[in-house]
Write a protein that holds these residues in place. Structure first.
Motif, short mmCIF file in Angstrom:
data_model
loop_
_atom_site.label_atom_id
_atom_site.label_comp_id
_atom_site.label_asym_id
_atom_site.label_seq_id
_atom_site.Cartn_x
_atom_site.Cartn_y
_atom_site.Cartn_z
N GLU B 635 -27.27 16.37 42.99
CA GLU B 635 -25.92 15.83 43.18
C GLU B 635 -26.08 14.40 43.67
OE1 GLU B 635 -23.16 18.11 45.54
OE2 GLU B 635 -21.73 16.46 45.60
N VAL B 636 -25.33 13.49 43.05
CA VAL B 636 -25.48 12.08 43.41
C VAL B 636 -24.13 11.44 43.69
CG1 VAL B 636 -27.50 11.88 41.89
CG2 VAL B 636 -25.26 11.17 41.05
N GLU B 637 -24.21 10.30 44.34
CA GLU B 637 -23.02 9.46 44.51
C GLU B 637 -23.36 8.08 43.97
OE1 GLU B 637 -20.68 9.64 48.24
OE2 GLU B 637 -21.15 7.50 48.35
N VAL B 638 -22.51 7.59 43.10
CA VAL B 638 -22.76 6.28 42.51
C VAL B 638 -21.70 5.30 43.00
CG1 VAL B 638 -23.09 5.00 40.35
CG2 VAL B 638 -23.57 7.46 40.42
N ASP B 639 -22.18 4.14 43.43
CA ASP B 639 -21.25 3.07 43.80
C ASP B 639 -21.04 2.23 42.54
OD1 ASP B 639 -20.17 0.59 44.59
OD2 ASP B 639 -20.89 0.92 46.64
N MET B 640 -19.83 2.27 42.03
CA MET B 640 -19.59 1.61 40.75
C MET B 640 -19.47 0.09 40.87
SD MET B 640 -17.25 4.28 38.65
CE MET B 640 -15.87 4.24 39.73
N GLU B 641 -19.38 -0.40 42.10
CA GLU B 641 -19.36 -1.85 42.27
C GLU B 641 -20.75 -2.45 42.30
OE1 GLU B 641 -15.57 -3.38 44.72
OE2 GLU B 641 -16.88 -2.01 45.81
N THR B 642 -21.66 -1.76 43.00
CA THR B 642 -23.01 -2.31 43.15
C THR B 642 -24.01 -1.61 42.24
OG1 THR B 642 -23.51 -0.75 44.90
CG2 THR B 642 -22.62 -2.89 45.56
N GLY B 643 -23.65 -0.46 41.74
CA GLY B 643 -24.57 0.31 40.92
C GLY B 643 -25.56 1.13 41.73
N GLU B 644 -25.41 1.14 43.04
CA GLU B 644 -26.35 1.92 43.86
C GLU B 644 -26.12 3.41 43.68
OE1 GLU B 644 -27.02 -0.23 48.02
OE2 GLU B 644 -24.95 -0.40 47.32
N VAL B 645 -27.23 4.14 43.65
CA VAL B 645 -27.16 5.60 43.52
C VAL B 645 -27.72 6.23 44.78
CG1 VAL B 645 -27.98 7.61 42.24
CG2 VAL B 645 -27.48 5.48 41.03
N LYS B 646 -26.97 7.15 45.31
CA LYS B 646 -27.47 7.90 46.46
C LYS B 646 -27.61 9.35 46.03
CE LYS B 646 -25.70 8.52 51.04
NZ LYS B 646 -24.57 8.15 51.87
N VAL B 647 -28.80 9.90 46.22
CA VAL B 647 -28.97 11.31 45.88
C VAL B 647 -28.57 12.12 47.10
CG1 VAL B 647 -30.58 13.08 45.12
CG2 VAL B 647 -30.83 10.75 44.28
N LEU B 648 -27.58 12.98 46.91
CA LEU B 648 -27.04 13.74 48.04
C LEU B 648 -27.73 15.08 48.22
CD1 LEU B 648 -23.26 13.14 47.22
CD2 LEU B 648 -24.65 11.90 48.89
N LYS B 649 -28.17 15.63 47.08
CA LYS B 649 -28.75 16.96 47.17
C LYS B 649 -29.70 17.18 46.01
CE LYS B 649 -27.18 21.79 47.21
NZ LYS B 649 -26.04 22.68 47.42
N LEU B 650 -30.81 17.86 46.31
CA LEU B 650 -31.75 18.24 45.25
C LEU B 650 -32.08 19.71 45.40
CD1 LEU B 650 -34.35 15.30 45.18
CD2 LEU B 650 -32.72 15.88 43.37
N VAL B 651 -32.20 20.36 44.26
CA VAL B 651 -32.53 21.78 44.25
C VAL B 651 -33.67 21.99 43.26
CG1 VAL B 651 -31.69 24.03 43.48
CG2 VAL B 651 -30.19 22.53 44.81
N GLY B 652 -34.64 22.80 43.66
CA GLY B 652 -35.73 23.13 42.74
C GLY B 652 -36.01 24.63 42.81
N VAL B 653 -36.03 25.26 41.65
CA VAL B 653 -36.31 26.71 41.59
C VAL B 653 -37.43 26.92 40.59
CG1 VAL B 653 -35.37 29.00 41.15
CG2 VAL B 653 -33.89 27.21 42.08
N PHE B 654 -38.45 27.66 40.98
CA PHE B 654 -39.62 27.84 40.11
C PHE B 654 -40.04 29.29 40.05
CE2 PHE B 654 -39.36 23.61 41.61
CZ PHE B 654 -39.58 22.88 40.46
#
Ligand SMILES: Cc1cc2nc3c(=O)[nH]c(=O)nc-3n(C[C@H](O)[C@H](O)[C@H](O)COP(=O)(O)OP(=O)(O)OC[C@H]3O[C@@H](n4cnc5c(N)ncnc54)[C@H](O)[C@@H]3O)c2cc1C
Ligand code: FES
Ligand code: FES
Lengths: 156, 776, 288
Positions: B635-654
């Motif tokens: 899950e990410v948040e993108v700042d559409m003014e600066t283009g910065e991406v912040k990753v809010l959550k990562l999930v990995g299942v194996f």
């Protein structure tokens, strides 16, 4: 030139040259190899030691400057063969893998908990942002710092 | 086998040394009278060496040896022997070793470098592998004559060091059946492993002709083999000792910079020579992950069934291939990853350029192939107006189907569907993310799947020796390197269960010493617990049989009626009757003094079963021993003014098979996901327009810091026990890195509706993509 | 380890330092966080380094509304923001920028004087100081002079200091309450140099509302854009005015491409960020 430092409580005299860093002297002359060189540029924090009470990158200190300094390295944390609560917390929370960054993280943590008893996540991030870890993804390190704070709080 | 330790979060056996700073890495080793090495490197990406004069350097006081290709005219390489230890007639990348010095101090060695005179004549260079394939500039004119494993398919006139082909089904028919033909292009640049410990090695050549090398190596035995091969020294005279490794990620597999210290050591017998790379050298002159350009064309039915997949992957292999050949091959034979497509045509090319040397990197071609495959799956979903998860579910590689090389998937192979479902649950897929108040910031979610098998020779072997001691404690000799993955801990747990004794009574012998330890191919490919587990199982059986055989004579019962448990061997039907293990493991001595048996030493070996090479024209065969499936979500948040991406959550299942140590396995996944996030967002080796590298320190090559990680990261498992493993295990170490970038790219699309098809997703690229979307 | 020889001196008085610095090839150092990195890379080869941090006279801090904030060049960044609450209270934009310099370890060594002395266009402490009209007290054997920070830089890594001159202290006038933001865009969230840094300071936000703006990493030197400030002075913050303000800021930049970012992106952000900051600090409500 001869300089005199107190390292982990011991007074040490050593001959140094200006083009050596404190990290070079600790590792290559005094064989205090807990602090590691990961970059030599102040970017990775593997060389972090507590220098006159503050965490710094020992790779950016010219050795002669350290004359008279008081230095704590990871080697100085164990007492009478026992681990420091921060070290216990790092084990319990699995806060390392390859271990190369670990001495640096532990020293940054020590300095943080010396100045803040109950650090928030934000405090932890600020204090440890200068320490790179390529293995753990940091999550367990944050938990270890929180746990260490608990342990130290309980002890007092 | 007992079931007491496996499956538990047993504390790491390397913990005490690591938290106290007493764990020894090569850089921490010092020997009396040791010499220090330094390396002169090429400043050009491609140039002829017109003159090389080291005479002044040799004369400098304190200099003990200077070597160049003249003294050490050897090449090295694991699959393709193309990499000279020192550049011979030409240099092929910035940073390539040209000469090395050993001196009494590091400073003298540095001064000596300044005295070496080199004249270069710059040659036309090529940096884009697609250009290189035109063959206008030949980087290895002599490629056809290099020694190589015959499974690699060179095309010397095109700078191609390996061309892998998969031909399955009938691609033309597949496209005819399709309702839609969907095409896409994807790219990723070279990235750097960045182990916190840079590469380092110490070499000592004795007057007796024995060579010892201490190295920060993932693969002590392969290193021994390659040194012996390159320098033409018999194997038994080469000894490799590998203390703790401060991170490897594939970069310390095979052979790397060790040849330089060996070449120096051969000149000054009786002296230890130490070379620890600076960070700058480590970035420039070890290996990096190859860049890749992919072109995909998929044939899809209206309902989302994929019926044809044609792909061309062109890898930027850099100046030398050696290990990288197999990366290209693995990517080729695994495409299209975790999906079933009946008609396939895949061409994977490894191409020389004048970039840094490409090699093994966690994921081994799979980060690259899944980048293209998973991005393209999203594209198909978009064009069909289908949910991307649903599209994936529809095309999964399920039991009964065959993968790209024609291997049949079984129930026990693993369950990718379960991984995807779990990952979807954990990211709350389908539930719209809560949008921030700031309308310039948008959130989204994305998901991607993956699969990877160990990419290894069909005969990659492992062996284990178990030695019992007087007090019935055990040392375990096994030559998988502890690079942080927790192998020594997991294997201790497995040995305890296999031997039926407490884990506290077992110690893994460390560091690895090829003179003393049994053979192991390498610590790579996420295969260690699987392959060594099988060897261990046999070694434990062997040791237990020896114990039972001795006890059988003493107690007068058949060995099969005996059982070992903790500190004793007892009669199964009369457990009260037993002999303490301490009376057996050194041999049993009767009261009258006569003894039988002898020290118990168990041995076990393993080679993968029933593997075959691939057909060179079709890529069909049986080259993969076991497959690990997984799914990742972001899950990410993108700042559409600066283009910065912040990753809010990562999930990995194996689907790990049986999880040996949940704590350690979770650590692998979290760490791997963060390592996957770096190249998704910012990691990249950059060169200027002249081909000079500009990201050669941590000031410019950035890694994720603690401030960059998502607040929430979840690792989870599916446990479909692996039938080819005595312990039911399979690998998960590389996998977490693989599909993080496509999951993040999908989340960005979900957030702002733009597709990023080139890594990394810098703010700049995001803004550009947003603009293009507006203009449409 | 540094690959060449040089001398190290540790003067404890300014007089001593002046003597040592009069030698050709001698340079002053403070936290050495820039200097050691450059020497390691052989981009700087001094004959001698003169370590000023042991000169007591350079280690002071004072604040009062009349004189403003004055601190000695040997005060480290962490000392500044941890030991002196006045910094956060009266110079919030400066405070924010300091917090964004390097890592905690770096800031235990790094000084503002060093950041200024290094004269990188990316120096994060400089844009806010420019907005606060900071001045430098420069001393040497010959005496002392006051230089406005805005007149100090002459190019990347270049400034008006002459051999033997030392930054003694940094003087930051107090002009009343201020609000604002230092927006630092970088590749990663910590320990990175700015791809672009924008300091927007509003003095007396409820009264005369004096908006000031300065930027890092968009020109050969840190850049204060007076033209934009003049434009927006006593104008209402309408969409039109704010956009024009941002356009003027942008027009004054001359960014380049490097490992951190391209000139195009920097140029674009020089327009976007001033507006963004005005919105984030609550002065501008419009969203386009
Ligand atoms: C890991 C790392 C991260 C960094 N991150 C940032 C960042 O995010 N933002 C940023 O702006 N900078 C950053 N820097 C650069 C550096 O830390 C700063 O520029 C710092 O402020 C320099 O201060 P110093 O005291 O260490 O200077 P020094 O290295 O001691 O000196 C720097 C320069 O200033 C001169 N100088 C020092 N003191 C004086 C004086 N009193 N009078 C005259 N000249 C003087 C020196 O001669 C030299 O040229 C980073 C550095 C590192 C190593
Ligand atoms: S070695 Fe000092 S910060 Fe990396
Ligand atoms: S544990 Fe390997 S770098 Fe942190």
């Amino acid at each position: 030139m001869m300089i005199k430092m107190t390292i982990n409580g011991d007074v040490v005299e050593v001959d140094v040259k200006p083009n050596e860093t404190l990290l070079d002297v600790l590792r290559n002359k005094l064989y205090i190899t807990g602090p590691k060189e990961g970059c030599g540029n102040g970017e990775c924090g593997a060389c972090t030691v507590i220098y006159n009470g503050k965490p710094i990158n020992s790779c950016l200190v010219l050795a002669p400057e350290a004359d008279g300094a008081e230095i704590l390295t990871v080697e100085g944390l164990t007492k009478n063969g026992k681990l420091h609560p921060i070290q216990e917390a790092f084990i319990e929370e699995n806060a390392f893998q390859c271990g190369f960054c670990t001495p640096g993280f532990i020293m940054s943590t020590k300095a943080l908990l010396d100045r803040k008893k109950n650090p928030t996540r934000e405090d932890i991030v600020e204090a440890l942002a200068g320490n790179l870890c390529r293995c753990t993804g940091y999550q367990t390190i944050i938990r270890a710092v929180e746990k260490a704070a608990e342990k130290l709080g309980v002890k007092e | 086998m007992r079931n007491k330790y496996v499956g538990k979060s047993y504390p790491r056996v390397d913990a005490y040394e690591k938290v106290t700073g007493t764990a020894t890495y090569v850089t921490d080793m010092f020997f009396p009278g040791m010499l220090y090495a330094a390396v002169l490197r090429s400043p050009y990406p491609h140039a002829k060496i017109k003159k090389l004069d080291v005479s002044k350097a040799r004369e400098l006081e304190g200099v003990r040896a200077v070597v160049t290709a003249e003294d050490s005219p050897y090449r090295q390489g694991i699959y393709l022997v193309d990499r000279p230890i020192f550049a011979t007639d030409r240099v092929r990348y910035v940073g390539e070793p040209v000469a090395a010095v050993a001196a009494d101090s590091w400073e003298i060695a540095q001064k000596a470098l300044e005295l070496i005179e080199v004249e270069y004549e710059p040659l036309p260079a090529v940096f884009d592998p697609r250009e290189a394939m035109k063959g206008e500039v030949l980087i290895h004119p002599d490629l056809a004559n290099y020694e190589r494993m015959p499974i690699y398919n060179i095309e010397p006139e095109k700078n191609v060091f390996h061309h892998h082909k998969t031909r399955k089904g009938d691609i033309e028919k597949g496209f005819e059946e399709a309702d839609y033909i969907i095409e896409g292009e994807y790219y990723l640049p070279q990235i750097y492993h960045a182990p916190l410990e840079p590469h380092g090695a110490i070499a000592y050549y004795g007057f007796d002709g024995n060579l010892t090398v201490w190295s920060s190596a993932q693969s002590p035995f392969t290193l021994r083999n390659l040194i012996a091969h390159a320098f033409k020294i018999p194997r038994h005279k080469v000894r490799v000792i590998a203390p703790y490794v401060g991170g490897g990620f594939g970069g310390k597999a095979g052979i790397n910079m060790e040849g330089i210290v060996v070449a120096l050591a051969l000149k000054v017998p009786g002296k230890h020579i130490k070379l620890i790379y600076t960070r700058e050298e480590d970035i420039m002159a070890t290996v990096v992950r190859q860049g890749m350009y992919a072109k995909v064309k998929a044939g899809v039915k209206k309902d989302g069934t994929i019926v044809a997949w044609q792909e061309e992957m062109i890898f930027d292999g850099g100046a030398y291939a050696e290990y990288g050949t197999n990366v290209v091959r693995a990517a080729g034979y695994t495409t299209p990853g975790p999906y079933y497509v009946p008609n396939l045509k895949v061409d994977s090319y490894g191409v020389y350029t004048n970039h840094f040397v490409g090699g093994a990197f966690r994921g081994f071609g799979h980060g690259e192939l899944h980048w293209a495959v998973e991005r393209h799956m999203d594209k198909i979903a978009q064009e069909l107006g289908m949910d991307p998860l649903e599209l994936r579910m529809k095309n999964l590689l399920k039991p009964g189907l065959t993968n790209a090389m024609g291997q049949k998937i079984h129930e026990h192979t693993g369950d990718v569907e379960a991984c995807l479902k779990k990952a979807a649950e954990l990211i709350e897929y389908g539930k719209k993310p809560e949008q921030p108040k700031d309308p310039k910031k948008r959130r989204g979610k994305g998901i991607a799947a993956l699969v990877k098998a160990p990419a290894m020779p069909t005969n990659a072997a492992s062996s284990v020796v178990i030695k019992f001691h007087e007090d019935a404690t055990v040392t375990l000799q096994v030559s998988i390197q502890e690079i942080g993955q927790g192998f020594n801990t997991a294997i201790t747990q497995m040995a305890a269960d296999a031997l039926h004794i407490p884990a506290e009574k077992i110690k893994v012998v460390f560091p690895i010493d090829t003179d003393a330890n049994p053979y192991e191919w390498q610590t790579v490919a996420s295969r260690a617990l699987w392959t060594v587990g099988n060897a261990l199982y046999r070694a434990a059986e062997d040791a237990l049989n020896q114990i039972k055989n001795i006890a059988s004579q003493v107690l007068g019962v058949a060995p099969y009626n005996l059982e070992v448990e903790d500190d004793r061997v007892y009669i199964k039907y009369d457990p009260e009757t037993y002999i303490p293990l301490t009376d057996i493991v050194m041999g049993y001595t009767y009261p009258d003094g006569h003894a039988i048996g002898g020290p118990v030493i168990g041995r076990g070996s393993f080679v993968p079963e029933r593997l075959t090479n691939l057909d060179p024209e079709t890529g069909q065969g049986n080259v993969a021993a076991e497959w690990t499936f997984g799914a990742e979500a972001a899950e990410v948040e993108v700042d559409m003014e600066t283009g910065e991406v912040k990753v809010l959550k990562l999930v990995g299942v194996f689907d790990a098979g049986r999880v040996v140590n949940p704590m350690v396995a979770t650590g692998q996944i979290i760490g791997g996901m963060v390592q996957g996030m770096g190249p998704a967002l910012f990691e990249q080796i950059k060169y200027d327009e002249k081909g000079n590298p500009i990201t050669i320190s941590f000031t410019d090559y950035k890694l994720p810091t603690i401030a960059d990680i998502p607040e929430e990261m979840i690792a989870d498992f599916v446990e479909t026990y692996e039938a080819t493993s005595a312990f039911g295990v399979r690998g998960i170490a590389e996998h977490p890195m693989i599909s993080v970038p496509p999951a993040i790219a999908a989340a960005i699309y979900d957030a702002i509706g733009v597709n990023l098809n080139e890594m990394p997703f810098t703010p700049e690229k995001i803004l550009r993509a947003l603009k293009e979307k507006e203009n449409k | 380890m540094i690959a060449f020889d040089f001398a190290y001196h540790k003067p404890t008085s300014l007089q001593e330092a002046f003597e040592l610095l009069s030698e050709e090839g001698a340079i002053p150092i403070m936290g050495s966080t820039d200097v050691v990195v450059k020497m390691r890379a052989r981009r700087l080869r001094p004959k001698a380094v003169v370590d000023l941090k042991f000169i007591d006279e350079l280690k002071f801090f004072k604040f009062n509304p009349e004189e403003g904030m004055v601190f000695g060049s040997a005060v480290t960044m962490n000392e500044l923001i941890e030991d002196h609450p006045e910094v956060k209270e009266h110079y919030p934009v400066f405070y924010q920028a300091i917090k964004k310099v390097g890592a905690y370890q770096t800031r235990n060594r790094a000084t503002v004087a060093g950041n200024i002395g290094n004269s990188s266009p990316a120096a994060d402490s400089v844009p806010p100081l420019l907005t606060y009209n900071a001045k430098l007290k420069i001393v040497s054997k010959e005496g002392e002079r006051i230089v406005e920070l805005k007149d100090f830089f002459t190019g990347p890594g270049k400034n008006v200091l002459k051999q033997g001159e030392i930054i003694h202290s940094i003087i930051v006038p107090y002009e009343g309450k201020s609000i604002g933001m230092y927006y630092k865009l970088s590749r990663i969230k910590a320990v990175d140099l700015s791809t672009i840094g924008v300091a927007l300071t509003v003095i007396d936000p409820e009264g005369k509302r004096d908006i000031r703006i300065a930027l890092a990493s968009v020109a050969p030197t840190p850049l204060r854009v007076f033209e934009a400030e003049d434009f927006i002075r006593s104008k209402e913050l309408t969409k039109e005015n704010v956009e024009e303000f941002a356009k003027i800021v942008q027009k004054n930049t001359s960014p380049i491409t490097d490992a951190r970012g391209t000139k195009e992106y920097r140029y674009e952000m020089a327009y976007v960020l001033p507006i963004k900051i005005l919105r984030e600090i609550g002065l501008y409500k419009e969203v386009n």
